[in-house]
Design a protein around this motif. Structure first.
Motif, PDB file in Angstrom:
ATOM      1  N   THR A   1      26.993  45.319  38.514  1.00 27.83           N
ATOM      2  CA  THR A   1      28.172  44.463  38.956  1.00 27.83           C
ATOM      3  C   THR A   1      27.270  43.306  40.169  1.00 27.83           C
ATOM      4  OG1 THR A   1      29.990  45.541  37.817  1.00 27.83           O
ATOM      5  CG2 THR A   1      30.226  43.355  39.254  1.00 27.83           C
ATOM      6  N   THR A   2      26.698  42.615  39.786  1.00 28.47           N
ATOM      7  CA  THR A   2      26.406  41.517  41.250  1.00 28.47           C
ATOM      8  C   THR A   2      27.201  41.228  42.451  1.00 28.47           C
ATOM      9  OG1 THR A   2      26.370  39.396  39.919  1.00 28.47           O
ATOM     10  CG2 THR A   2      24.305  41.008  39.779  1.00 28.47           C
ATOM     11  N   GLY A   3      28.295  40.928  41.377  1.00 26.64           N
ATOM     12  CA  GLY A   3      29.950  39.848  42.602  1.00 26.64           C
ATOM     13  C   GLY A   3      30.416  41.095  43.620  1.00 26.64           C
ATOM     14  N   PHE A   4      30.164  42.842  42.891  1.00 25.56           N
ATOM     15  CA  PHE A   4      30.003  44.143  44.500  1.00 25.56           C
ATOM     16  C   PHE A   4      29.004  43.582  45.498  1.00 25.56           C
ATOM     17  CE2 PHE A   4      32.313  46.139  39.968  1.00 25.56           C
ATOM     18  CZ  PHE A   4      33.057  45.321  39.897  1.00 25.56           C
ATOM     19  N   VAL A   5      27.785  43.523  44.984  1.00 27.91           N
ATOM     20  CA  VAL A   5      26.858  43.853  45.394  1.00 27.91           C
ATOM     21  C   VAL A   5      27.345  43.037  46.686  1.00 27.91           C
ATOM     22  CG1 VAL A   5      24.369  43.551  45.910  1.00 27.91           C
ATOM     23  CG2 VAL A   5      25.569  44.772  43.466  1.00 27.91           C
ATOM     24  N   GLU A   6      27.441  41.440  46.361  1.00 36.09           N
ATOM     25  CA  GLU A   6      27.834  40.628  47.271  1.00 36.09           C
ATOM     26  C   GLU A   6      29.093  40.753  47.833  1.00 36.09           C
ATOM     27  OE1 GLU A   6      25.578  36.512  45.325  1.00 36.09           O
ATOM     28  OE2 GLU A   6      27.019  37.320  43.696  1.00 36.09           O
ATOM     29  N   ARG A   7      29.330  41.656  47.795  1.00 32.91           N
ATOM     30  CA  ARG A   7      31.319  41.916  48.402  1.00 32.91           C
ATOM     31  C   ARG A   7      31.716  40.548  48.091  1.00 32.91           C
ATOM     32  NH1 ARG A   7      28.195  45.941  48.644  1.00 32.91           N
ATOM     33  NH2 ARG A   7      28.759  47.156  50.266  1.00 32.91           N
ATOM     34  N   ARG A   8      31.702  40.115  46.524  1.00 29.79           N
ATOM     35  CA  ARG A   8      32.683  38.738  46.899  1.00 29.79           C
ATOM     36  C   ARG A   8      33.265  38.997  45.501  1.00 29.79           C
ATOM     37  NH1 ARG A   8      31.045  35.556  42.283  1.00 29.79           N
ATOM     38  NH2 ARG A   8      28.919  36.710  41.316  1.00 29.79           N
ATOM     39  N   ALA A   9      33.481  39.787  44.818  1.00 32.99           N
ATOM     40  CA  ALA A   9      34.734  40.384  43.120  1.00 32.99           C
ATOM     41  C   ALA A   9      35.000  41.593  43.852  1.00 32.99           C
ATOM     42  CB  ALA A   9      33.807  40.019  42.456  1.00 32.99           C
ATOM     43  N   VAL A  10      36.033  41.725  43.193  1.00 31.57           N
ATOM     44  CA  VAL A  10      37.062  42.788  43.160  1.00 31.57           C
ATOM     45  C   VAL A  10      37.158  43.395  42.018  1.00 31.57           C
ATOM     46  CG1 VAL A  10      38.883  43.806  43.930  1.00 31.57           C
ATOM     47  CG2 VAL A  10      37.431  42.321  45.678  1.00 31.57           C
ATOM     48  N   LEU A  11      37.281  45.034  41.745  1.00 28.12           N
ATOM     49  CA  LEU A  11      37.352  45.260  40.451  1.00 28.12           C
ATOM     50  C   LEU A  11      38.636  45.694  39.871  1.00 28.12           C
ATOM     51  CD1 LEU A  11      36.094  47.139  38.214  1.00 28.12           C
ATOM     52  CD2 LEU A  11      36.809  49.351  39.687  1.00 28.12           C
ATOM     53  N   LEU A  12      39.412  44.909  39.046  1.00 30.75           N
ATOM     54  CA  LEU A  12      40.395  44.252  38.646  1.00 30.75           C
ATOM     55  C   LEU A  12      41.705  45.639  38.813  1.00 30.75           C
ATOM     56  CD1 LEU A  12      41.482  45.730  36.078  1.00 30.75           C
ATOM     57  CD2 LEU A  12      40.133  43.359  34.734  1.00 30.75           C
ATOM     58  N   ALA A  13      41.155  46.633  37.986  1.00 28.87           N
ATOM     59  CA  ALA A  13      41.778  48.005  38.328  1.00 28.87           C
ATOM     60  C   ALA A  13      41.946  48.704  40.048  1.00 28.87           C
ATOM     61  CB  ALA A  13      40.932  49.238  37.634  1.00 28.87           C
ATOM     62  N   ARG A  14      41.138  48.308  40.442  1.00 34.09           N
ATOM     63  CA  ARG A  14      41.318  49.097  41.884  1.00 34.09           C
ATOM     64  C   ARG A  14      42.493  47.276  42.594  1.00 34.09           C
ATOM     65  NH1 ARG A  14      35.482  50.679  45.150  1.00 34.09           N
ATOM     66  NH2 ARG A  14      35.570  52.633  43.864  1.00 34.09           N
ATOM     67  N   VAL A  15      42.519  45.960  42.658  1.00 31.40           N
ATOM     68  CA  VAL A  15      43.691  45.942  42.969  1.00 31.40           C
ATOM     69  C   VAL A  15      44.688  46.190  42.339  1.00 31.40           C
ATOM     70  CG1 VAL A  15      44.702  43.180  43.012  1.00 31.40           C
ATOM     71  CG2 VAL A  15      41.923  43.416  43.113  1.00 31.40           C
ATOM     72  N   ALA A  16      45.164  46.601  41.275  1.00 30.02           N
ATOM     73  CA  ALA A  16      46.133  46.795  39.944  1.00 30.02           C
ATOM     74  C   ALA A  16      46.776  47.885  40.990  1.00 30.02           C
ATOM     75  CB  ALA A  16      46.150  47.252  39.390  1.00 30.02           C
ATOM     76  N   ALA A  17      45.133  49.039  41.275  1.00 29.35           N
ATOM     77  CA  ALA A  17      46.036  50.716  41.774  1.00 29.35           C
ATOM     78  C   ALA A  17      47.442  50.310  43.138  1.00 29.35           C
ATOM     79  CB  ALA A  17      45.147  51.009  41.411  1.00 29.35           C
TER      80      ALA A  17
END
Length: 300
Positions: free
Chosen positions: A81-97
């Motif tokens: 997931t390119t946004g994770f490598v760029e540190r600009r997107a967050v996995l939605l499950a991690r926000v919910a958790a």
């Protein structure tokens, strides 16, 4: 045991290769991570019959999984997931958790989405995760921003364990590793607008190819979910193969089998089944040994 009884599909996908019990109890990592020792045991037993891949792009795919792959000369695909490598997107499950673990579920960013009355932390997590999953990319991003601001959640913390560009290059240069795409921000593609869908698919491929200088033509759908519109968009984006998650009802959702809906089984689930089979065999062997000892005693 025959292959058909042991495996449903020959394709298996993992995520992080780390001790699941080191993750918070309320988290997707507790369920999806596979301990390095279990990966080693799985590959040692079944590697010749299994096709392996790992989703999202965790740094431990390089640090912990690659030595196991090297030990057994087991190829694997890393879906990034390119946004994770760029540190600009967050996995939605991690926000919910992170919200669920906080404990104060009265804040506006949450209550405008969810009635938390009667829910425990696990219920908040599952309900919020499912709500965020059913949003467009733009809707989810807006709610992510509000929730993260309200609950003091920061992107660097939630993305610290993903590959960086240098680590991704090291994996891409390895003879055993193929790099595939896992979109830009890990949405459920079925809920994306048409423009978002094209950007998530074409954009991820363009970014990876520009980073790595090599073709990227294989895709894993986030959450393993797809439909006819998504498959058409994947073909339009230039993917030659794409993977869904095999579940009990996957054939009813994807009645036709093709190169853009190849089923994969969850590695963490197969590891749990592997341990259950081992325990049953150990129990059976113990009972047989006890029975044999009893018969020997009676003969005396």
């Amino acid at each position: 045991m025959s292959r058909n009884k042991l495996f449903r599909s020959s394709h298996f996908f993992g995520h992080g290769i780390a001790d699941p019990m080191s993750a918070p109890e309320i988290s997707s990592d507790r369920v999806t991570h596979v301990h390095p020792d279990d990966l080693d045991m799985f590959v040692a037993r079944f590697g010749r019959r299994a096709i392996l891949s790992f989703d999202d792009g965790y740094a431990d795919n390089l640090i912990s999984a690659l030595p196991v792959l090297e030990r057994y000369q087991q190829p694997a695909t890393i879906f990034v997931t390119t946004g994770f490598v760029e540190r600009r997107a967050v996995l939605l499950a991690r926000v919910a958790a992170a919200v669920a673990r906080h404990g104060d579920w009265t804040r506006t960013s949450l209550t405008r989405l969810l009635d938390t009355r009667g829910l425990d932390a696990s219920g908040v997590y599952k309900s919020l995760r499912d709500l965020l999953k059913r949003m467009t990319v733009a809707e989810r991003a807006a709610h992510h921003d509000a929730l993260m601001a309200d609950y003091d959640i920061d992107t660097p913390t939630l993305t610290a364990d993903y590959l960086d560009r240098e680590q991704l290059h090291r994996l891409a240069r390895h003879d055993l590793v193929t790099i595939g795409a896992h979109t830009c921000t890990h949405p459920d593609l079925r809920y994306c607008s048409d423009d978002e869908l094209d950007e998530e698919l074409s954009g991820a491929r363009r970014t990876l190819e520009s980073w790595l200088g090599q073709p990227v033509d294989t895709l894993a759908y986030p959450f393993g979910d797809t439909d006819q519109r998504v498959r058409r968009a994947a073909a339009r984006a230039g993917y030659r193969t794409a993977y869904v998650t095999e579940t009990s009802n996957w054939r009813s959702r994807i009645p036709g089998y093709g190169r853009l809906d190849i089923p994969r089984c969850d590695l963490s689930g197969e590891v749990r089944r592997m341990h259950r089979r081992d325990r049953k065999r150990a129990t059976r062997s113990q009972l047989e040994a006890q029975s044999a000892a009893a018969r020997q005693t009676r003969r005396r």
